[in-house]
Motif scaffolding. Sequence first.
Motif, PDB file in Angstrom:
ATOM      1  N   GLY A  33     -12.870   5.057  -7.620  1.00  0.00           N
ATOM      2  CA  GLY A  33     -11.553   4.468  -7.834  1.00  0.00           C
ATOM      3  C   GLY A  33     -11.545   3.508  -9.008  1.00  0.00           C
ATOM      4  N   THR A  34     -10.425   2.806  -9.158  1.00  0.00           N
ATOM      5  CA  THR A  34     -10.280   1.831 -10.242  1.00  0.00           C
ATOM      6  C   THR A  34      -9.711   0.537  -9.697  1.00  0.00           C
ATOM      7  OG1 THR A  34      -8.063   2.654 -10.785  1.00  0.00           O
ATOM      8  CG2 THR A  34      -9.930   3.613 -11.987  1.00  0.00           C
ATOM      9  N   LEU A  35     -10.097  -0.560 -10.345  1.00  0.00           N
ATOM     10  CA  LEU A  35      -9.564  -1.883 -10.004  1.00  0.00           C
ATOM     11  C   LEU A  35      -9.079  -2.514 -11.305  1.00  0.00           C
ATOM     12  CD1 LEU A  35     -11.127  -4.487  -7.596  1.00  0.00           C
ATOM     13  CD2 LEU A  35     -10.181  -5.205  -9.777  1.00  0.00           C
ATOM     14  N   ASP A  36      -7.753  -2.629 -11.450  1.00  0.00           N
ATOM     15  CA  ASP A  36      -7.154  -3.171 -12.670  1.00  0.00           C
ATOM     16  C   ASP A  36      -6.445  -4.475 -12.356  1.00  0.00           C
ATOM     17  OD1 ASP A  36      -7.940  -0.975 -14.294  1.00  0.00           O
ATOM     18  OD2 ASP A  36      -6.321   0.201 -13.391  1.00  0.00           O
ATOM     19  N   ILE A  37      -6.469  -5.377 -13.337  1.00  0.00           N
ATOM     20  CA  ILE A  37      -5.868  -6.702 -13.160  1.00  0.00           C
ATOM     21  C   ILE A  37      -4.864  -6.940 -14.278  1.00  0.00           C
ATOM     22  CG2 ILE A  37      -6.311  -9.183 -13.038  1.00  0.00           C
ATOM     23  CD1 ILE A  37      -9.110  -8.522 -12.054  1.00  0.00           C
ATOM     24  N   VAL A  38      -3.659  -7.312 -13.889  1.00  0.00           N
ATOM     25  CA  VAL A  38      -2.612  -7.697 -14.834  1.00  0.00           C
ATOM     26  C   VAL A  38      -2.216  -9.127 -14.505  1.00  0.00           C
ATOM     27  CG1 VAL A  38      -0.302  -7.213 -15.688  1.00  0.00           C
ATOM     28  CG2 VAL A  38      -1.796  -5.321 -14.999  1.00  0.00           C
ATOM     29  N   SER A  39      -2.181  -9.982 -15.511  1.00  0.00           N
ATOM     30  CA  SER A  39      -1.884 -11.385 -15.240  1.00  0.00           C
ATOM     31  C   SER A  39      -1.213 -12.034 -16.435  1.00  0.00           C
ATOM     32  CB  SER A  39      -3.182 -12.137 -14.895  1.00  0.00           C
ATOM     33  OG  SER A  39      -2.906 -13.478 -14.559  1.00  0.00           O
ATOM     34  N   GLU A  40      -0.446 -13.057 -16.138  1.00  0.00           N
ATOM     35  CA  GLU A  40       0.188 -13.872 -17.172  1.00  0.00           C
ATOM     36  C   GLU A  40      -0.022 -15.324 -16.796  1.00  0.00           C
ATOM     37  OE1 GLU A  40       4.499 -14.478 -19.424  1.00  0.00           O
ATOM     38  OE2 GLU A  40       4.210 -12.862 -17.954  1.00  0.00           O
ATOM     39  N   PHE A  41      -0.549 -16.064 -17.722  1.00  0.00           N
ATOM     40  CA  PHE A  41      -0.911 -17.447 -17.428  1.00  0.00           C
ATOM     41  C   PHE A  41       0.314 -18.255 -16.974  1.00  0.00           C
ATOM     42  CE2 PHE A  41      -1.964 -21.851 -18.698  1.00  0.00           C
ATOM     43  CZ  PHE A  41      -3.126 -21.992 -17.950  1.00  0.00           C
ATOM     44  N   GLY A  42       0.166 -18.911 -15.812  1.00  0.00           N
ATOM     45  CA  GLY A  42       1.234 -19.740 -15.264  1.00  0.00           C
ATOM     46  C   GLY A  42       2.251 -18.984 -14.435  1.00  0.00           C
ATOM     47  N   LYS A  43       2.133 -17.638 -14.366  1.00  0.00           N
ATOM     48  CA  LYS A  43       3.132 -16.856 -13.637  1.00  0.00           C
ATOM     49  C   LYS A  43       2.549 -16.009 -12.511  1.00  0.00           C
ATOM     50  CE  LYS A  43       6.521 -16.570 -17.362  1.00  0.00           C
ATOM     51  NZ  LYS A  43       7.398 -15.676 -18.151  1.00  0.00           N
ATOM     52  N   GLY A  44       1.262 -15.850 -12.468  1.00  0.00           N
ATOM     53  CA  GLY A  44       0.665 -15.101 -11.373  1.00  0.00           C
ATOM     54  C   GLY A  44      -0.168 -13.924 -11.833  1.00  0.00           C
ATOM     55  N   THR A  45      -0.784 -13.265 -10.837  1.00  0.00           N
ATOM     56  CA  THR A  45      -1.715 -12.173 -11.095  1.00  0.00           C
ATOM     57  C   THR A  45      -1.429 -11.015 -10.149  1.00  0.00           C
ATOM     58  OG1 THR A  45      -3.430 -13.747 -11.797  1.00  0.00           O
ATOM     59  CG2 THR A  45      -4.163 -11.525 -11.183  1.00  0.00           C
ATOM     60  N   THR A  46      -1.608  -9.790 -10.664  1.00  0.00           N
ATOM     61  CA  THR A  46      -1.460  -8.591  -9.846  1.00  0.00           C
ATOM     62  C   THR A  46      -2.731  -7.763  -9.959  1.00  0.00           C
ATOM     63  OG1 THR A  46       0.936  -8.517 -10.147  1.00  0.00           O
ATOM     64  CG2 THR A  46      -0.156  -6.472  -9.476  1.00  0.00           C
ATOM     65  N   VAL A  47      -3.310  -7.409  -8.798  1.00  0.00           N
ATOM     66  CA  VAL A  47      -4.506  -6.573  -8.752  1.00  0.00           C
ATOM     67  C   VAL A  47      -4.101  -5.212  -8.202  1.00  0.00           C
ATOM     68  CG1 VAL A  47      -6.823  -6.290  -7.804  1.00  0.00           C
ATOM     69  CG2 VAL A  47      -5.984  -8.584  -8.395  1.00  0.00           C
ATOM     70  N   VAL A 101      -6.851   1.604  -6.901  1.00  0.00           N
ATOM     71  CA  VAL A 101      -6.534   3.012  -6.693  1.00  0.00           C
ATOM     72  C   VAL A 101      -7.795   3.722  -6.199  1.00  0.00           C
ATOM     73  CG1 VAL A 101      -5.735   5.157  -7.735  1.00  0.00           C
ATOM     74  CG2 VAL A 101      -4.751   2.976  -8.471  1.00  0.00           C
ATOM     75  N   ILE A 102      -7.654   4.444  -5.054  1.00  0.00           N
ATOM     76  CA  ILE A 102      -8.793   5.144  -4.458  1.00  0.00           C
ATOM     77  C   ILE A 102      -8.364   6.572  -4.125  1.00  0.00           C
ATOM     78  CG2 ILE A 102     -10.481   5.154  -2.568  1.00  0.00           C
ATOM     79  CD1 ILE A 102      -9.999   2.175  -2.233  1.00  0.00           C
ATOM     80  N   PRO A 103      -9.202   7.567  -4.416  1.00  0.00           N
ATOM     81  CA  PRO A 103      -8.873   8.955  -4.046  1.00  0.00           C
ATOM     82  C   PRO A 103      -8.774   9.110  -2.530  1.00  0.00           C
ATOM     83  CG  PRO A 103     -10.665   8.905  -5.632  1.00  0.00           C
ATOM     84  CD  PRO A 103     -10.456   7.501  -5.177  1.00  0.00           C
ATOM     85  N   ALA A 104      -7.805   9.903  -2.079  1.00  0.00           N
ATOM     86  CA  ALA A 104      -7.599  10.131  -0.641  1.00  0.00           C
ATOM     87  C   ALA A 104      -8.075  11.524  -0.269  1.00  0.00           C
ATOM     88  CB  ALA A 104      -6.115   9.975  -0.294  1.00  0.00           C
ATOM     89  N   ALA A 158       0.848  -1.193   0.000  1.00  0.00           N
ATOM     90  CA  ALA A 158       0.000   0.000   0.000  1.00  0.00           C
ATOM     91  C   ALA A 158       0.881   1.240   0.000  1.00  0.00           C
ATOM     92  CB  ALA A 158      -0.929   0.004   1.211  1.00  0.00           C
ATOM     93  N   SER A 159       0.481   2.256  -0.768  1.00  0.00           N
ATOM     94  CA  SER A 159       1.261   3.493  -0.844  1.00  0.00           C
ATOM     95  C   SER A 159       0.328   4.634  -1.248  1.00  0.00           C
ATOM     96  CB  SER A 159       2.395   3.354  -1.870  1.00  0.00           C
ATOM     97  OG  SER A 159       1.861   3.075  -3.164  1.00  0.00           O
ATOM     98  N   ALA A 160       0.838   5.861  -1.105  1.00  0.00           N
ATOM     99  CA  ALA A 160       0.072   7.059  -1.469  1.00  0.00           C
ATOM    100  C   ALA A 160       0.912   7.944  -2.369  1.00  0.00           C
ATOM    101  CB  ALA A 160      -0.347   7.816  -0.217  1.00  0.00           C
ATOM    102  N   GLU A 161       0.264   8.460  -3.433  1.00  0.00           N
ATOM    103  CA  GLU A 161       0.974   9.330  -4.356  1.00  0.00           C
ATOM    104  C   GLU A 161      -0.039  10.135  -5.157  1.00  0.00           C
ATOM    105  OE1 GLU A 161       4.190   9.090  -8.061  1.00  0.00           O
ATOM    106  OE2 GLU A 161       3.622   7.286  -6.948  1.00  0.00           O
ATOM    107  N   GLY A 162       0.213  11.436  -5.267  1.00  0.00           N
ATOM    108  CA  GLY A 162      -0.645  12.289  -6.076  1.00  0.00           C
ATOM    109  C   GLY A 162      -2.073  12.365  -5.586  1.00  0.00           C
ATOM    110  N   GLY A 163      -2.298  12.317  -4.282  1.00  0.00           N
ATOM    111  CA  GLY A 163      -3.652  12.418  -3.748  1.00  0.00           C
ATOM    112  C   GLY A 163      -4.468  11.165  -3.892  1.00  0.00           C
ATOM    113  N   LYS A 164      -3.795  10.048  -4.190  1.00  0.00           N
ATOM    114  CA  LYS A 164      -4.492   8.767  -4.344  1.00  0.00           C
ATOM    115  C   LYS A 164      -3.760   7.680  -3.569  1.00  0.00           C
ATOM    116  CE  LYS A 164      -6.439   9.796  -8.892  1.00  0.00           C
ATOM    117  NZ  LYS A 164      -6.555   9.362 -10.299  1.00  0.00           N
ATOM    118  N   ILE A 165      -4.535   6.719  -3.097  1.00  0.00           N
ATOM    119  CA  ILE A 165      -3.963   5.556  -2.395  1.00  0.00           C
ATOM    120  C   ILE A 165      -3.995   4.367  -3.332  1.00  0.00           C
ATOM    121  CG2 ILE A 165      -4.290   3.946  -0.483  1.00  0.00           C
ATOM    122  CD1 ILE A 165      -5.394   6.236   1.142  1.00  0.00           C
TER     123      ILE A 165
END
Length: 484
Positions: A443-457, A460-463, A387-394
């Motif tokens: 906010g936004t919920l984005d998913i990046v994934s590669e089959f067989g290697k894992g997933t990253t969700v 981003v939410i305004p603070a 978790a981190s904060a940058e540019g007024g967003k978490i």
Amino acid sequence: MRRNSITKRWLFNSLGVMVVVLFAVVIAFAVTMQNYYYSAARQYISVNLGTYTAVLTKYAQSSNVNFSSEVKNTVENFSEKDRMELMVIGSDGSIKLTSSGFTPSGEPKMQDYYEAIKSQSNFGYYVGKSPTGEKIMAVCSVIPGATGEYKALRMVISMEQIDKQLSTYIIGVSLLSFLMIVLMISSGLYFVKSIVIPVGQLGVTARRFATGDFSVRIVKKNDDEIGELCDMLNYMADELSNSEALKNEFISSVSHELRTPLTAIKGWAETLQEIDDPETHKKGMKVITNEAERLSRMVEELLDFSRMQDGKLTLVKETTDILAELGEAVLIYEERARQLGIKIYYDEPEMLPFVYGDSDRLRQVFINIIDNAIKYSSEGGVVTVDASAEGGKIQVIVSDTGCGISEKDLPRIKTKFYKANNTVKGSGIGLAVANEIIMMHNGTLDIVSEFGKGTTVNIVIPAISQPARHFRPDNDEEKREVNE
């Protein structure tokens, strides 16, 4: 033809207006041409009559000329007798001489003579029927200074030829207008049918869609608005067909998911009724409790999804410490991850800004994302939470080293009922609900994934401006492994 059909409306509206316009054009043309020809004939007669009247006026005013003889001579030598007739009217208002040599039978109408007598210009004009029934035009002129037997000249011309010529023109224009109407009807009906027939086919196909038959597709014939509508309906059918398949798969999956914990609860309840063993009793109660919690989560997901579909999914927003909710979600899954041989790494910051949101719903999102990360990871896998904060967003990032998502499944992973991996337990609606909740927090919920290697969700939410201090018992460590 149906009462309110497009073809009927076109016939009565567009075509009806054009028929009225063309009819008005024909009438206007007929009136204009008649005025033109009648005016030309009147002018021609008036000019000729004026010439003869001027000559006889000189004779009438000259004492050296026999006026009566000159009048007779003028009438007898009238050069236009083949086209019109010259008459001499006496002082009593009767016709005395004619260029044809025949006195008209009956009592001819002499309105032009009476008009000439009363008029200051000494000219009179008449169009009407002769005693024989022939249509004529007559122009009469009083001879100034004439005394004795003769008083006025009158020229009469038959209008039969002129009327025939006018009739020919009017008939020609009428036929041309009729041909235009026929052409308009033919081309119009062809154009209307090119719309009505495809629209009718669209209606038939749409009714089949309404009954649940999504197998039929509309053949696109033209690249126009109708063709675009065909594409849209075909696309709608594809989406409805996919949704129907996903719904059926969802019902089957949920039925299985509900049956499994219910079977476990029922089986252990029956076992505990028959066996009086403390260890077995403890083990059975643990299973029943876990399965009941699992059922409760599924029911909550179903309820949230139902509210989301009805637009009734509401948020109770307040100033919220997002670190507390994220930390609690991680804490909930510590034991489960340890039992499955999966490590959770949580890089917890010392402080983050507050967010204006629903704490329970945000915790629900984090629980869903971490739960998925664990479910789709195998023994020895790693789940990382940051978790981190940058540019007024978490920004909250949850990544795993699990099975990943294929490229074809990734665009639809947030779609309701959709499950990329049917071998893993779940209803397929948790991620859709989580995405809706984040969107309701702007906010936004984005998913990046590669089959067989894992997933990253990536969430981003305004603070809001006020920072939130989050004290940890192990704050001297920049990074901790949660389940160690």
